[in-house]
Design an enzyme around this catalytic site. Structure first.
Site, short mmCIF file in Angstrom:
data_model
loop_
_atom_site.label_atom_id
_atom_site.label_comp_id
_atom_site.label_asym_id
_atom_site.label_seq_id
_atom_site.Cartn_x
_atom_site.Cartn_y
_atom_site.Cartn_z
N HIS A 181 0.84 -1.24 0.06
CA HIS A 181 -0.05 0.01 0.14
C HIS A 181 0.90 0.91 0.20
O HIS A 181 0.58 2.18 -0.80
CB HIS A 181 -0.68 0.24 0.87
CG HIS A 181 -2.16 -1.10 1.24
ND1 HIS A 181 -1.39 -2.32 0.94
CD2 HIS A 181 -3.75 -0.43 1.73
CE1 HIS A 181 -3.21 -2.71 0.66
NE2 HIS A 181 -4.62 -2.08 1.16
N HIS A 239 1.60 -3.65 9.41
CA HIS A 239 3.16 -3.67 8.85
C HIS A 239 3.60 -2.72 9.98
O HIS A 239 2.52 -2.35 10.90
CB HIS A 239 2.87 -3.05 7.62
CG HIS A 239 2.72 -4.01 6.73
ND1 HIS A 239 3.72 -4.72 5.32
CD2 HIS A 239 1.55 -3.61 5.50
CE1 HIS A 239 2.73 -4.94 4.34
NE2 HIS A 239 1.43 -3.84 4.78
#
Length: 319
Positions: A181, A235
């Site tokens: 992303h 993450h």
């Protein structure tokens, strides 16, 4: 009096190898956007193959590792599809609207859109290659894995202890580094920010703040998308930071392939087809060429001086 040296030498025929090289270089000069489009198609094809056939490296883990014990968020703040819309579709539509409103010449529209597509697809390819090669566990790996009962908590175990039935969800647990992303958002929106900066001359002295803010907005949106991956425990900071730097670097690389630096006076104009290639098809350095011509002319004039300018006869000789 016949001309000597330089004029005669300039009319000498070139070798077949030089002619072929010049023809190939001129062909590339006229068709390099087409070649870049072919290369873009190869990038897309390679990325599609990775999606279907590549599996990540499964790094070993331990159940008592707190950095991978976060809960799995089934509802993401920015799903994959919306990240493509925010950082891919919307910037592309903005570039199309710019082309429709300002009507620049076709070469500028072509290289601008081509640079954008190369930036996002090259970023996606490089990111997925690194993801599968590194195989770093996500912060929510244990929630994804659902290890079977009896698995030792203080020892390193492999992915075979997982009982997760959803294969895609399980394999994604080892694709943490770098953040996809983050890299994709900074690639697409970062390219748009570079484009705005060049078209509005943001780095020109005494540029008004409004233009700077318009160019900064895409980067702020990319930053918010990257931060959402921390909030969803997909993450950690290291993954997001490296992904952001990767995407922004590839965006800048792709932008500078077609546009000059942002501090240039002509930063709003892309490189033309004839900017760096000479008439014979080869790129030349002006200084070196001028020095060679001057040395050549100087040597010819020195050699022909006694012949071109004979001394006048003396008075005693005339008597």
């Amino acid at each position: 009096m016949p001309r000597t040296g330089f004029a005669a030498g300039s009319a000498s025929p070139r070798s077949p190898q030089v002619e072929v090289a010049g023809a190939m270089s001129r062909l590339y000069q006229r068709s390099y956007p087409v070649l870049d489009t072919v290369a873009l198609a190869c990038i897309v094809g390679t990325w599609v193959l990775i999606q279907f056939f590549a599996t990540p490296f499964h790094r070993m883990f331990s159940l008592d590792n707190r950095s991978i014990q976060y809960p799995h968020a089934f509802v993401e703040r920015v799903p994959v599809m919306w990240s493509v819309v925010y950082a891919g579709v919307i910037p592309f539509l903005i570039l199309l609207v710019w082309a429709a409103l300002f009507r620049p010449y076709p070469h500028k529209v072509q290289v601008t859109l081509l640079g954008f597509l190369i930036a996002i697809m090259l970023t996606s390819l490089v990111t997925d290659i690194i993801k599968n090669a590194v195989g770093r566990p996500r912060p929510d790996l244990i929630s994804r894995c659902i290890p079977r009962k009896g698995t030792p908590e203080d020892a390193l175990v492999s992915w075979t202890v997982c009982t997760q039935s959803n294969e895609h969800m399980l394999q994604e647990g080892w694709r943490s580094f770098p953040s996809g992303h983050s890299s994709f958002s900074f690639s697409g929106l970062g390219y748009l920010s570079f484009f705005f900066s060049g078209q509005m001359h943001v780095f020109r002295p005494r540029t008004d703040l409004c233009r700077s803010l318009i160019a900064f907005v895409p980067l702020l949106c990319a930053l918010l998308i990257a931060i959402s991956r921390l909030d969803d425990y997909r993450h950690d900071v290291y993954d997001v930071t490296c992904g952001s730097v990767l995407g922004l670097s590839i965006a800048y690389f792709s932008y500078r392939r077609y546009y000059p630096g942002l501090r240039f006076v002509t930063c709003d104009m892309p490189y033309g087809r004839d900017d760096t290639i000479g008439s014979d098809g080869f790129a030349k350095l002006a200084d070196d060429e001028e020095q060679q011509v001057l040395r050549h002319v100087g040597s010819r004039q020195w050699e022909s001086r006694p012949e071109s300018y004979p001394l006048a006869p003396t008075a005693s000789h005339e008597r």
